[in-house]
Design a protein around this motif. Structure first.
Motif, mmCIF file in Angstrom:
data_model
loop_
_atom_site.group_PDB
_atom_site.id
_atom_site.type_symbol
_atom_site.label_atom_id
_atom_site.label_comp_id
_atom_site.label_asym_id
_atom_site.label_seq_id
_atom_site.Cartn_x
_atom_site.Cartn_y
_atom_site.Cartn_z
ATOM 1 N N THR A 215 41.436 45.950 43.945
ATOM 2 C CA THR A 215 40.671 46.919 43.169
ATOM 3 C C THR A 215 41.574 47.745 42.252
ATOM 4 O O THR A 215 41.088 48.490 41.411
ATOM 5 C CB THR A 215 39.910 47.889 44.090
ATOM 6 N N LEU B 260 39.392 49.629 39.481
ATOM 7 C CA LEU B 260 37.991 49.239 39.350
ATOM 8 C C LEU B 260 37.166 49.918 40.434
ATOM 9 O O LEU B 260 37.657 50.147 41.537
ATOM 10 C CB LEU B 260 37.843 47.716 39.478
ATOM 11 N N HIS B 261 35.909 50.219 40.128
ATOM 12 C CA HIS B 261 35.048 50.891 41.099
ATOM 13 C C HIS B 261 34.032 49.955 41.729
ATOM 14 O O HIS B 261 33.846 49.972 42.935
ATOM 15 C CB HIS B 261 34.330 52.072 40.442
ATOM 16 N N ARG B 262 33.354 49.150 40.938
ATOM 17 C CA ARG B 262 32.317 48.261 41.462
ATOM 18 C C ARG B 262 32.653 46.798 41.193
ATOM 19 O O ARG B 262 31.768 45.968 41.071
ATOM 20 C CB ARG B 262 30.982 48.610 40.834
ATOM 21 N N ALA B 263 33.911 46.536 41.081
ATOM 22 C CA ALA B 263 34.359 45.168 40.788
ATOM 23 C C ALA B 263 35.734 44.965 41.433
ATOM 24 O O ALA B 263 36.314 45.895 41.993
ATOM 25 C CB ALA B 263 34.448 44.956 39.279
ATOM 26 N N PRO C 112 32.282 41.533 39.146
ATOM 27 C CA PRO C 112 31.493 42.324 40.095
ATOM 28 C C PRO C 112 31.704 41.803 41.515
ATOM 29 O O PRO C 112 31.880 40.599 41.729
ATOM 30 C CB PRO C 112 30.045 42.108 39.641
ATOM 31 N N ARG C 113 31.695 42.685 42.488
ATOM 32 C CA ARG C 113 31.927 42.284 43.888
ATOM 33 C C ARG C 113 30.973 41.183 44.333
ATOM 34 O O ARG C 113 31.374 40.247 44.997
ATOM 35 C CB ARG C 113 31.786 43.484 44.815
ATOM 36 N N GLU C 114 29.697 41.278 43.977
ATOM 37 C CA GLU C 114 28.718 40.276 44.396
ATOM 38 C C GLU C 114 29.058 38.904 43.819
ATOM 39 O O GLU C 114 28.971 37.895 44.489
ATOM 40 C CB GLU C 114 27.303 40.666 43.939
#
Length: 111
Positions: free
Chosen positions: A51, A70-73, A102-104
């Motif tokens: 991150t 990174l915050h959401r990735a 992105p994490r997903e």
């Protein structure tokens, strides 16, 4: 834009992001086998969770450091060959790396 003659090395083993200029330069010497002070190369380091990322390079008369969080990735690091702890990439791959995923999406790619 990164000049075409600049080599970009990604250290694939995690690094403690508290490291500063000197410790990252030493890590580059140990893992890549190149001294950042010689110039002509960028060295990319990431933390364990991928991150946070730091890029170290030498410009004219001193070391420079880029730090991105990174915050959401996450950063999707390239895979190194067996027994290797660094990978050589080009400028386009660096741009893609810095963008993160992105994490997903990252979970989906690994499954």
């Amino acid at each position: 834009m990164i000049p075409s003659g600049v080599r970009i090395f990604v250290c694939t083993e995690p690094v403690d992001m508290r490291q500063g200029f000197d410790r990252l330069a030493q890590t580059a010497r140990e893992r890549v086998g190149r001294d950042p002070a010689e110039g002509g190369a960028l060295f990319v380091f990431a933390n364990r969770r991928a991150t946070r990322l730091k890029v170290l390079w030498f410009e004219r008369n001193g070391l420079c450091l880029l730090y991105k969080r990174l915050h959401r990735a996450v950063f999707e690091l390239p895979l190194a060959a067996t027994g290797s702890v660094s990978v050589h990439i080009d400028g386009a791959q660096l741009v893609k790396l810095l963008a993160g995923v992105p994490r997903e999406e990252q979970r989906t790619r690994k499954n």
